[in-house]
Motif scaffolding. Structure first.
Motif, mmCIF file in Angstrom:
data_model
loop_
_atom_site.group_PDB
_atom_site.id
_atom_site.type_symbol
_atom_site.label_atom_id
_atom_site.label_comp_id
_atom_site.label_asym_id
_atom_site.label_seq_id
_atom_site.Cartn_x
_atom_site.Cartn_y
_atom_site.Cartn_z
ATOM 1 N N PHE A 114 0.847 -1.186 0.000
ATOM 2 C CA PHE A 114 0.000 0.000 0.000
ATOM 3 C C PHE A 114 0.887 1.242 0.000
ATOM 4 C CE2 PHE A 114 -2.502 -3.345 1.816
ATOM 5 C CZ PHE A 114 -3.811 -3.099 1.439
ATOM 6 N N VAL A 115 0.506 2.240 -0.773
ATOM 7 C CA VAL A 115 1.149 3.550 -0.741
ATOM 8 C C VAL A 115 0.060 4.570 -0.482
ATOM 9 C CG1 VAL A 115 2.435 5.293 -2.029
ATOM 10 C CG2 VAL A 115 3.014 2.858 -2.285
ATOM 11 N N ASN A 116 0.245 5.316 0.599
ATOM 12 C CA ASN A 116 -0.763 6.306 1.001
ATOM 13 C C ASN A 116 -2.146 5.668 1.095
ATOM 14 O OD1 ASN A 116 1.213 8.360 1.088
ATOM 15 N ND2 ASN A 116 1.003 8.683 -1.125
ATOM 16 N N ARG A 117 -2.164 4.455 1.680
ATOM 17 C CA ARG A 117 -3.370 3.678 1.978
ATOM 18 C C ARG A 117 -4.091 3.141 0.741
ATOM 19 N NH1 ARG A 117 -6.100 6.733 7.246
ATOM 20 N NH2 ARG A 117 -4.144 6.882 8.445
ATOM 21 N N GLU A 118 -3.459 3.220 -0.424
ATOM 22 C CA GLU A 118 -4.030 2.653 -1.648
ATOM 23 C C GLU A 118 -3.262 1.391 -2.020
ATOM 24 O OE1 GLU A 118 -6.678 3.669 -3.396
ATOM 25 O OE2 GLU A 118 -7.065 5.302 -1.975
ATOM 26 N N LEU A 119 -3.991 0.319 -2.293
ATOM 27 C CA LEU A 119 -3.362 -0.934 -2.678
ATOM 28 C C LEU A 119 -2.670 -0.774 -4.028
ATOM 29 C CD1 LEU A 119 -2.881 -3.976 -2.146
ATOM 30 C CD2 LEU A 119 -5.041 -4.435 -3.331
ATOM 31 N N GLN A 120 -1.382 -1.114 -4.067
ATOM 32 C CA GLN A 120 -0.599 -0.993 -5.292
ATOM 33 C C GLN A 120 -0.435 -2.337 -6.003
ATOM 34 O OE1 GLN A 120 0.538 2.246 -6.239
ATOM 35 N NE2 GLN A 120 -0.859 2.691 -4.523
ATOM 36 N N GLY A 121 -0.496 -3.422 -5.257
ATOM 37 C CA GLY A 121 -0.339 -4.726 -5.878
ATOM 38 C C GLY A 121 -0.056 -5.811 -4.853
ATOM 39 N N GLU A 147 3.410 7.447 2.746
ATOM 40 C CA GLU A 147 3.469 6.293 3.646
ATOM 41 C C GLU A 147 3.544 5.003 2.833
ATOM 42 O OE1 GLU A 147 1.086 5.314 7.565
ATOM 43 O OE2 GLU A 147 0.018 4.465 5.828
ATOM 44 N N ILE A 148 4.519 4.185 3.139
ATOM 45 C CA ILE A 148 4.668 2.865 2.531
ATOM 46 C C ILE A 148 4.253 1.833 3.578
ATOM 47 C CG2 ILE A 148 6.194 1.243 1.347
ATOM 48 C CD1 ILE A 148 6.000 3.931 -0.068
ATOM 49 N N ALA A 149 3.201 1.089 3.301
ATOM 50 C CA ALA A 149 2.711 0.077 4.242
ATOM 51 C C ALA A 149 2.696 -1.281 3.545
ATOM 52 C CB ALA A 149 1.313 0.432 4.746
ATOM 53 N N SER A 163 -27.219 -2.846 1.231
ATOM 54 C CA SER A 163 -27.768 -3.953 0.433
ATOM 55 C C SER A 163 -26.857 -4.265 -0.745
ATOM 56 C CB SER A 163 -29.167 -3.595 -0.078
ATOM 57 O OG SER A 163 -29.120 -2.410 -0.872
ATOM 58 N N LYS A 164 -25.902 -3.354 -1.021
ATOM 59 C CA LYS A 164 -24.945 -3.551 -2.104
ATOM 60 C C LYS A 164 -23.528 -3.431 -1.558
ATOM 61 C CE LYS A 164 -28.008 -1.873 -5.768
ATOM 62 N NZ LYS A 164 -28.174 -0.910 -6.883
ATOM 63 N N PRO A 165 -22.960 -4.531 -1.113
ATOM 64 C CA PRO A 165 -21.616 -4.474 -0.513
ATOM 65 C C PRO A 165 -20.588 -4.010 -1.538
ATOM 66 C CG PRO A 165 -22.231 -6.735 -0.982
ATOM 67 C CD PRO A 165 -23.445 -5.918 -1.235
ATOM 68 N N PRO A 166 -19.595 -3.239 -1.115
ATOM 69 C CA PRO A 166 -18.578 -2.750 -2.061
ATOM 70 C C PRO A 166 -17.778 -3.894 -2.677
ATOM 71 C CG PRO A 166 -17.927 -2.328 0.217
ATOM 72 C CD PRO A 166 -19.335 -2.786 0.262
ATOM 73 N N LYS A 167 -17.445 -3.720 -3.953
ATOM 74 C CA LYS A 167 -16.683 -4.725 -4.692
ATOM 75 C C LYS A 167 -15.230 -4.281 -4.842
ATOM 76 C CE LYS A 167 -20.760 -5.779 -7.519
ATOM 77 N NZ LYS A 167 -21.295 -5.836 -8.905
ATOM 78 N N ASN A 168 -14.354 -5.250 -4.963
ATOM 79 C CA ASN A 168 -12.934 -4.996 -5.243
ATOM 80 C C ASN A 168 -12.313 -4.006 -4.268
ATOM 81 O OD1 ASN A 168 -13.104 -6.693 -7.578
ATOM 82 N ND2 ASN A 168 -14.047 -4.987 -8.682
ATOM 83 N N GLN A 169 -12.725 -4.086 -3.020
ATOM 84 C CA GLN A 169 -12.216 -3.182 -1.984
ATOM 85 C C GLN A 169 -11.339 -3.981 -1.023
ATOM 86 O OE1 GLN A 169 -14.641 0.124 -0.297
ATOM 87 N NE2 GLN A 169 -14.564 -1.092 1.578
ATOM 88 N N PRO A 170 -10.076 -3.596 -0.857
ATOM 89 C CA PRO A 170 -9.179 -4.355 0.026
ATOM 90 C C PRO A 170 -9.455 -4.096 1.498
ATOM 91 C CG PRO A 170 -8.033 -2.465 -0.888
ATOM 92 C CD PRO A 170 -9.377 -2.497 -1.551
ATOM 93 N N LEU A 171 -8.922 -4.975 2.335
ATOM 94 C CA LEU A 171 -8.965 -4.846 3.798
ATOM 95 C C LEU A 171 -10.379 -4.600 4.313
ATOM 96 C CD1 LEU A 171 -5.791 -2.628 4.387
ATOM 97 C CD2 LEU A 171 -5.960 -5.122 4.329
ATOM 98 N N THR A 172 -11.329 -5.394 3.806
ATOM 99 C CA THR A 172 -12.732 -5.172 4.134
ATOM 100 C C THR A 172 -13.344 -6.399 4.797
ATOM 101 O OG1 THR A 172 -12.951 -3.668 2.242
ATOM 102 C CG2 THR A 172 -14.979 -4.514 3.198
ATOM 103 N N TRP A 173 -14.063 -6.143 5.904
ATOM 104 C CA TRP A 173 -14.830 -7.179 6.586
ATOM 105 C C TRP A 173 -16.282 -7.093 6.112
ATOM 106 C CZ3 TRP A 173 -12.769 -10.472 10.457
ATOM 107 C CH2 TRP A 173 -11.464 -10.173 10.860
ATOM 108 N N TYR A 174 -16.856 -8.263 5.835
ATOM 109 C CA TYR A 174 -18.262 -8.351 5.434
ATOM 110 C C TYR A 174 -18.990 -9.272 6.414
ATOM 111 C CZ TYR A 174 -16.492 -6.658 0.897
ATOM 112 O OH TYR A 174 -15.884 -5.944 -0.103
ATOM 113 N N LYS A 175 -20.235 -8.894 6.748
ATOM 114 C CA LYS A 175 -21.038 -9.708 7.682
ATOM 115 C C LYS A 175 -22.466 -9.795 7.168
ATOM 116 C CE LYS A 175 -21.864 -7.874 11.813
ATOM 117 N NZ LYS A 175 -23.278 -7.722 12.229
#
Length: 606
Positions: free
Chosen positions: A271-278, A303-305, A375-387
């Motif tokens: 992640f760079v600046n909280r955006e997934l790079q790969g 920020e490099i994470a 009712s429409k969970p986000p798609k292609n979103q990293p670091l996400t919990w779904y219930k």
């Protein structure tokens, strides 16, 4: 890391236990091979071999080792991961056990005499003091069938097969002649059914990329991932920052610098600046890998994470307890002054995920974060919990969770951890086969199938984990997927196939055991049996003659009894099970003189 490193002493007791287990397994396997070698193991059809596993299973939670081993350890076992008999393997192995049991007394009370009967033909003969005799006739030619003479009788041996003669006269079993039906097993899709509403509603919580709370520690060097987490979690955050001057060329030219991370394994999200790079990862034979990806940097502080991940612990190989994981070198190429190495920068560390730490996958910790209903969970979103709150799938068949449309992560039902999911596709460059030729020496990659397909799509969820209603399904998705396409599947036997020839062994182990002498000669018979509470609802294919092909793709040959279909329907339709003899009462035995005829059947269970 080297043997004797005191920082890894915490792994010692568990490793010793694992090593003792491995030694015991190796001794058992060696003993088994020594005992079974002459009783058909090496000639048993590859697709039917049981090896050292009789019942498949599931590595629930984070118990899968390897690394890079799926939660399923089915390995084509005679009883599959879900507890269903895998036919014909289970049935054929059962017949083998019965056949060897018939030879038990003489085998345990005498020593075998090995007799050569010609090129690639041998017999192991057991004779005790009472005159009892048992013989194993083996054709070790992996290409050609053989007809041999043994004790003044003639026997046909298919290539790479063994015939068992409990009285040195009558064949009760041949490894290559399979009379047991083949089950057609399907994963029947079932959409997730909401418990308390008409539409399925999801709740979402998004993890922060990087340090989500107070840092655990700060160092100017890289720490080993496994030694730091003690395998309490798959995840370890490595974070640092880099300042970019406004005069950097890549800012003016619109080009991108390249982030390079070298790691001992097993996987990494950058992640760079909280955006997934790969994402990058190793594999089961080579855990280390290199991540190399253009990244977006801005003027000022960046920020490099790095989210380092393990995928099970090493559990075999020399000094495997010393095999580590995690980044070893990080650099960025493309600056005005060349490459910037960040390996000795100040790195801030955080063990695990916030959701893990709070236990939001179970009832105790579920309310410790603010879930967002949708009712429409986000798609292609990293670091996400779904219930989601769901009802169990209908029926009583075993259940699998279909995660083919998700990326990588963890799943729970009612607080029980289903395990890691990662429907990563296998290599299209592997040498897969359409049809396995079992003959010849065993090799692990001999009968590869499904190249280019997910290494695991369905994840076993025991029925006992479900409540009648109000089941809580929790998913943590690391890199992004489509939760709206998550489904259950019921593992269901939907049909049966059988193929039996006129020259099938004329004495079955069952009839031999009842009679005790083998005086009652069997008529080759096709036996079909659907699962409990289901009936043979249709006959999809039937041909007595010279049918060709395999289950699901049988075709008529030049020789065909036109009454085949009506005979099978009369004897089997709307019954749970039936037996069809290859007799003159059922079929024309004068059909195609001089040709060994077969009966092929495919039936539907419903």
């Amino acid at each position: 890391m080297q043997p004797g490193n005191p920082s890894l002493k915490h792994l010692g007791p568990q490793i010793l236990i694992d090593q003792l287990k491995m030694l015991l397994i190796q001794l058992l396997v060696s003993f088994k091979r020594a005992v079974v070698y002459k009783t058909t193991t090496w000639y048993f059809p590859q697709s039917l071999k049981a090896n050292s596993i009789y019942h498949g299973g599931t590595n629930f939670g984070r118990t899968a080792g390897g690394p890079f081993i799926t939660t399923s350890y089915d390995y084509e076992a005679p009883i599959d991961e879900y507890g269903l008999p895998r036919l014909p393997k289970w049935g054929h192995l059962k017949e083998l056990h019965k056949a060897i049991k018939l030879c038990e007394h003489v085998m345990l009370n005498s020593k075998p005499v090995n007799i050569s009967l010609g090129p690639s033909i041998e017999a192991d003969v057991y004779t005790d003091s009472s005159g009892a005799c048992a013989a194993f006739l083996a054709n070790v030619d992996d290409k050609n069938d053989k007809t041999i003479e043994f004790r003044n009788s003639s026997y046909h041996l298919p290539a790479w097969s063994v015939s068992i003669l409990p009285d040195c006269k009558n064949v009760v079993f041949n490894t290559a002649k399979i009379g047991t039906p083949t089950s057609i097993v399907e994963m029947v899709l079932e959409k997730l059914q909401p418990s308390n509403s008409k539409a399925l509603n999801w709740e979402v919580f998004v993890e922060k990329a990087g340090i989500w709370d107070e840092a655990d520690f700060v160092k100017n060097v890289f720490v080993d991932h496994i030694n730091t987490t003690k395998d309490t979690t798959d995840y370890l955050w490595y974070t640092t920052s880099i300042f970019v001057e406004e005069n950097e060329g890549f800012l003016k030219k619109g080009s991108s610098p390249v982030l390079i991370v070298e790691s001992k394994g097993h996987a990494l999200h950058a992640f760079v600046n909280r955006e997934l790079q790969g994402t990058a990862y190793g594999n089961g034979t080579h855990s280390p890998f290199k991540f190399k990806q253009p990244v977006s940097l801005k003027a000022g502080n960046n920020e490099i994470a790095l989210l380092s991940m393990t995928v099970g612990l090493q559990n075999a190989g020399s000094f495997y307890e010393w095999v580590g994981a995690g980044p070893t070198n990080v650099e960025i190429k493309g600056f005005n002054n060349g490459t910037v190495n960040l390996s000795n920068s100040t790195w801030t560390y955080k063990i695990g995920l916030q959701g893990e730490h709070l236990g939001i996958h179970n009832a105790v910790g579920m309310d410790k974060v603010n879930w967002v209903a949708t009712s429409k969970p986000p798609k292609n979103q990293p670091l996400t919990w779904y219930k989601a709150e769901i009802d169990p799938p209908p029926g009583n068949e075993p259940v699998g969770l279909d995660m083919v449309h998700m990326g990588k992560g963890l799943a729970w039902l009612n607080g029980e951890e289903i395990g890691r999911y990662w429907p990563r596709k296998s290599s299209i460059h592997d040498k897969c086969v359409r049809e396995c030729d079992y003959r010849g020496t065993f090799m692990p990659n001999k009968c590869l199938t499904d190249c280019g397909e997910p290494t695991q799509r369905w994840y076993h969820v025991p029925r006992s984990w479900f409540k009648p209603s109000g089941n809580i399904l929790v998913i943590f998705e690391e890199k992004g997927g489509d939760p709206s396409k998550i489904t259950f599947s019921r593992r269901k036997v939907t049909g049966l196939c059988a193929l039996v020839a006129e020259d099938h062994p004329s004495f079955g182990p069952e009839s031999w055991q009842k009679d005790g002498t083998g005086s009652n000669k069997d008529i080759p018979t096709v036996e079909l049996k659907c699962p409990e509470n289901t009936l043979i609802s249709a006959v999809k294919f039937a041909s007595f003659g010279t049918p060709t092909g395999n289950c699901g793709s049988y075709t008529r040959g030049d020789c065909h009894d036109p009454n085949s279909n009506s005979v099978i329907e009369k004897l089997c339709l709307n019954k749970n099970n039936c037996a069809v003899e290859l007799s003159e009462d059922n079929f024309s035995r004068n059909l195609c003189p001089g040709v060994t005829k077969k009966l092929a059947v495919e039936a539907i269970c419903g």
